[in-house]
Design a protein around this motif. Structure first.
Motif, PDB file in Angstrom:
ATOM      1  N   HIS A  44       3.616  15.502  13.964  1.00  0.00           N
ATOM      2  CA  HIS A  44       2.234  15.276  13.557  1.00  0.00           C
ATOM      3  C   HIS A  44       1.856  13.810  13.729  1.00  0.00           C
ATOM      4  O   HIS A  44       0.793  13.489  14.295  1.00  0.00           O
ATOM      5  N   TYR A  45       2.709  12.915  13.268  1.00  0.00           N
ATOM      6  CA  TYR A  45       2.411  11.484  13.362  1.00  0.00           C
ATOM      7  C   TYR A  45       2.478  10.984  14.809  1.00  0.00           C
ATOM      8  O   TYR A  45       1.624  10.193  15.235  1.00  0.00           O
ATOM      9  N   SER A  46       3.464  11.426  15.560  1.00  0.00           N
ATOM     10  CA  SER A  46       3.575  10.975  16.948  1.00  0.00           C
ATOM     11  C   SER A  46       2.432  11.532  17.799  1.00  0.00           C
ATOM     12  O   SER A  46       1.863  10.821  18.630  1.00  0.00           O
ATOM     13  N   ASP A  47       2.081  12.811  17.567  1.00  0.00           N
ATOM     14  CA  ASP A  47       0.974  13.416  18.310  1.00  0.00           C
ATOM     15  C   ASP A  47      -0.338  12.704  18.028  1.00  0.00           C
ATOM     16  O   ASP A  47      -1.129  12.442  18.951  1.00  0.00           O
ATOM     17  N   MET A  48      -0.578  12.382  16.768  1.00  0.00           N
ATOM     18  CA  MET A  48      -1.828  11.719  16.406  1.00  0.00           C
ATOM     19  C   MET A  48      -1.946  10.369  17.102  1.00  0.00           C
ATOM     20  O   MET A  48      -3.002  10.023  17.662  1.00  0.00           O
ATOM     21  N   TYR A  49      -0.854   9.615  17.086  1.00  0.00           N
ATOM     22  CA  TYR A  49      -0.888   8.290  17.714  1.00  0.00           C
ATOM     23  C   TYR A  49      -1.139   8.395  19.224  1.00  0.00           C
ATOM     24  O   TYR A  49      -2.028   7.723  19.770  1.00  0.00           O
ATOM     25  N   LEU A  50      -0.386   9.236  19.900  1.00  0.00           N
ATOM     26  CA  LEU A  50      -0.493   9.318  21.356  1.00  0.00           C
ATOM     27  C   LEU A  50      -1.819   9.910  21.809  1.00  0.00           C
ATOM     28  O   LEU A  50      -2.408   9.456  22.794  1.00  0.00           O
ATOM     29  N   THR A  51      -2.316  10.936  21.108  1.00  0.00           N
ATOM     30  CA  THR A  51      -3.576  11.562  21.523  1.00  0.00           C
ATOM     31  C   THR A  51      -4.780  10.649  21.273  1.00  0.00           C
ATOM     32  O   THR A  51      -5.816  10.800  21.931  1.00  0.00           O
ATOM     33  N   ILE A  52      -4.649   9.692  20.369  1.00  0.00           N
ATOM     34  CA  ILE A  52      -5.733   8.735  20.138  1.00  0.00           C
ATOM     35  C   ILE A  52      -5.623   7.552  21.087  1.00  0.00           C
ATOM     36  O   ILE A  52      -6.627   7.115  21.674  1.00  0.00           O
ATOM     37  N   VAL A  53      -4.415   7.029  21.287  1.00  0.00           N
ATOM     38  CA  VAL A  53      -4.244   5.802  22.068  1.00  0.00           C
ATOM     39  C   VAL A  53      -4.266   6.055  23.574  1.00  0.00           C
ATOM     40  O   VAL A  53      -4.922   5.316  24.329  1.00  0.00           O
ATOM     41  N   ALA A  54      -3.567   7.079  24.047  1.00  0.00           N
ATOM     42  CA  ALA A  54      -3.409   7.300  25.495  1.00  0.00           C
ATOM     43  C   ALA A  54      -4.735   7.406  26.252  1.00  0.00           C
ATOM     44  O   ALA A  54      -4.859   6.831  27.341  1.00  0.00           O
ATOM     45  N   PRO A  55      -5.764   8.110  25.748  1.00  0.00           N
ATOM     46  CA  PRO A  55      -7.019   8.173  26.491  1.00  0.00           C
ATOM     47  C   PRO A  55      -7.701   6.822  26.669  1.00  0.00           C
ATOM     48  O   PRO A  55      -8.608   6.696  27.508  1.00  0.00           O
ATOM     49  N   PHE A  56      -7.283   5.819  25.920  1.00  0.00           N
ATOM     50  CA  PHE A  56      -7.899   4.498  26.023  1.00  0.00           C
ATOM     51  C   PHE A  56      -7.079   3.541  26.882  1.00  0.00           C
ATOM     52  O   PHE A  56      -7.343   2.332  26.886  1.00  0.00           O
ATOM     53  N   TYR A  57      -6.115   4.056  27.618  1.00  0.00           N
ATOM     54  CA  TYR A  57      -5.357   3.196  28.525  1.00  0.00           C
ATOM     55  C   TYR A  57      -6.261   2.554  29.571  1.00  0.00           C
ATOM     56  O   TYR A  57      -5.943   1.486  30.092  1.00  0.00           O
ATOM     57  N   PHE A  58      -7.371   3.221  29.901  1.00  0.00           N
ATOM     58  CA  PHE A  58      -8.266   2.643  30.896  1.00  0.00           C
ATOM     59  C   PHE A  58      -8.865   1.328  30.401  1.00  0.00           C
ATOM     60  O   PHE A  58      -9.132   0.413  31.188  1.00  0.00           O
ATOM     61  N   ILE A  59      -9.073   1.215  29.089  1.00  0.00           N
ATOM     62  CA  ILE A  59      -9.564  -0.052  28.535  1.00  0.00           C
ATOM     63  C   ILE A  59      -8.470  -1.112  28.615  1.00  0.00           C
ATOM     64  O   ILE A  59      -8.735  -2.283  28.923  1.00  0.00           O
ATOM     65  N   LEU A  60      -7.228  -0.707  28.357  1.00  0.00           N
ATOM     66  CA  LEU A  60      -6.107  -1.631  28.503  1.00  0.00           C
ATOM     67  C   LEU A  60      -6.011  -2.122  29.936  1.00  0.00           C
ATOM     68  O   LEU A  60      -5.718  -3.301  30.181  1.00  0.00           O
ATOM     69  N   GLY A  61      -6.257  -1.250  30.893  1.00  0.00           N
ATOM     70  CA  GLY A  61      -6.239  -1.654  32.298  1.00  0.00           C
ATOM     71  C   GLY A  61      -7.309  -2.677  32.606  1.00  0.00           C
ATOM     72  O   GLY A  61      -7.063  -3.670  33.309  1.00  0.00           O
ATOM     73  N   LEU A  62      -8.523  -2.457  32.103  1.00  0.00           N
ATOM     74  CA  LEU A  62      -9.599  -3.435  32.288  1.00  0.00           C
ATOM     75  C   LEU A  62      -9.213  -4.777  31.693  1.00  0.00           C
ATOM     76  O   LEU A  62      -9.410  -5.834  32.309  1.00  0.00           O
ATOM     77  N   LEU A  63      -8.672  -4.730  30.493  1.00  0.00           N
ATOM     78  CA  LEU A  63      -8.275  -5.954  29.802  1.00  0.00           C
ATOM     79  C   LEU A  63      -7.216  -6.711  30.596  1.00  0.00           C
ATOM     80  O   LEU A  63      -7.308  -7.931  30.779  1.00  0.00           O
ATOM     81  N   ALA A  64      -6.215  -5.998  31.085  1.00  0.00           N
ATOM     82  CA  ALA A  64      -5.120  -6.638  31.814  1.00  0.00           C
ATOM     83  C   ALA A  64      -5.614  -7.332  33.078  1.00  0.00           C
ATOM     84  O   ALA A  64      -5.281  -8.494  33.342  1.00  0.00           O
ATOM     85  N   VAL A  65      -6.433  -6.643  33.850  1.00  0.00           N
ATOM     86  CA  VAL A  65      -6.882  -7.193  35.135  1.00  0.00           C
ATOM     87  C   VAL A  65      -7.863  -8.340  34.941  1.00  0.00           C
ATOM     88  O   VAL A  65      -7.722  -9.412  35.556  1.00  0.00           O
ATOM     89  N   TYR A  66      -8.863  -8.154  34.083  1.00  0.00           N
ATOM     90  CA  TYR A  66      -9.875  -9.198  33.917  1.00  0.00           C
ATOM     91  C   TYR A  66      -9.306 -10.435  33.228  1.00  0.00           C
ATOM     92  O   TYR A  66      -9.616 -11.568  33.603  1.00  0.00           O
ATOM     93  N   ARG A  67      -8.468 -10.246  32.218  1.00  0.00           N
ATOM     94  CA  ARG A  67      -7.907 -11.399  31.525  1.00  0.00           C
ATOM     95  C   ARG A  67      -7.029 -12.221  32.469  1.00  0.00           C
ATOM     96  O   ARG A  67      -7.125 -13.453  32.508  1.00  0.00           O
ATOM     97  N   THR A  68      -6.180 -11.542  33.235  1.00  0.00           N
ATOM     98  CA  THR A  68      -5.298 -12.258  34.147  1.00  0.00           C
ATOM     99  C   THR A  68      -6.086 -12.957  35.241  1.00  0.00           C
ATOM    100  O   THR A  68      -5.753 -14.084  35.637  1.00  0.00           O
ATOM    101  N   SER A  69      -7.137 -12.318  35.738  1.00  0.00           N
ATOM    102  CA  SER A  69      -7.960 -12.926  36.777  1.00  0.00           C
ATOM    103  C   SER A  69      -8.638 -14.193  36.269  1.00  0.00           C
ATOM    104  O   SER A  69      -8.682 -15.218  36.963  1.00  0.00           O
ATOM    105  N   ILE A  70      -9.143 -14.138  35.055  1.00  0.00           N
ATOM    106  CA  ILE A  70      -9.807 -15.304  34.477  1.00  0.00           C
ATOM    107  C   ILE A  70      -8.805 -16.432  34.263  1.00  0.00           C
ATOM    108  O   ILE A  70      -9.087 -17.603  34.564  1.00  0.00           O
TER     109      ILE A  70
END
Length: 209
Positions: free
Chosen positions: A116-142
């Motif tokens: 229950h706890y692991s499912d809740m964490y992964l199902t909430i966080v994983a769909p937002f990996y695209f935001i992490l990708g934006l953050l990684a690329v733009y921050r490093t570029s700057i």
């Protein structure tokens, strides 16, 4: 110091934020600790992928920034975003489908409460990996364009939002506060960095905010 300190502090922020999140999880009992720990280890796979793309775009942007070729920077950042988000989509789908086998890699006999706890964490966080990708690329570029102030400010935003989410909201929504802490932190940092990047691209003389 101007360029290196913000990059070092950026890694420290992740650790400080994780400490705050872990403190809240510890107060929820052993099942929460086990579920969160297993889920966060799976979550690190996406972080490693994004870190690899950060290394690639860092060298590319720095070389072209030094040569004054901003058109190539735009092309490279765009291509890196496409590749990074493709990887993140693959990671998201894979982790969500295989979330129970992944947990069993770290726990010999997980209970339904742990799932229950692991499912809740992964199902909430994983769909937002695209935001992490934006953050990684733009921050490093700057950073690679000799702007250390914006990434440093973004690190502070991440830290504050993680602490607010975990400490401030845990008393209201419990474990969910831990699950939404990272996506909120990523979103807050992107809200600063993405406009900063495009402003730097628009103004050929601007290298810092």
């Amino acid at each position: 110091m101007k360029i290196g300190f913000p990059m070092g502090f950026q890694m420290s922020v992740m650790c400080i934020g994780q400490l705050a999140m872990q403190a809240v999880v510890n107060s929820l009992g052993t099942a929460a600790v086990a579920g969160y720990t297993a889920a966060s280890k799976a979550d690190q796979l996406s972080v490693l992928v994004n870190n690899a793309m950060m290394t690639a775009i860092s060298n590319y942007v720095a070389q072209n920034f030094g040569a004054g070729k901003k058109d190539r920077i735009r092309q490279g950042v765009r291509a890196c975003l496409i590749q990074t988000e493709a990887f993140n989509l693959f990671m998201c789908v894979g982790i969500l489908i295989l979330r129970h086998p992944i947990v069993r890699m770290f726990l010999s006999d997980p209970t339904q409460e742990i799932y229950h706890y692991s499912d809740m964490y992964l199902t909430i966080v994983a769909p937002f990996y695209f935001i992490l990708g934006l953050l990684a690329v733009y921050r490093t570029s700057i950073q690679s364009m000799q702007n250390g102030r914006a990434p440093f400010a973004a690190c502070m935003i991440e830290l504050v939002m993680r602490i607010i989410a975990t400490v401030g909201l845990s008393g209201i929504i419990g474990y969910t506060a831990v699950c939404i802490a990272s996506p909120l932190a990523w979103f807050g940092a992107c809200a600063l960095l993405i406009p900063c990047y495009y402003r730097m691209m628009k103004d050929s003389t601007q290298t810092s905010i």
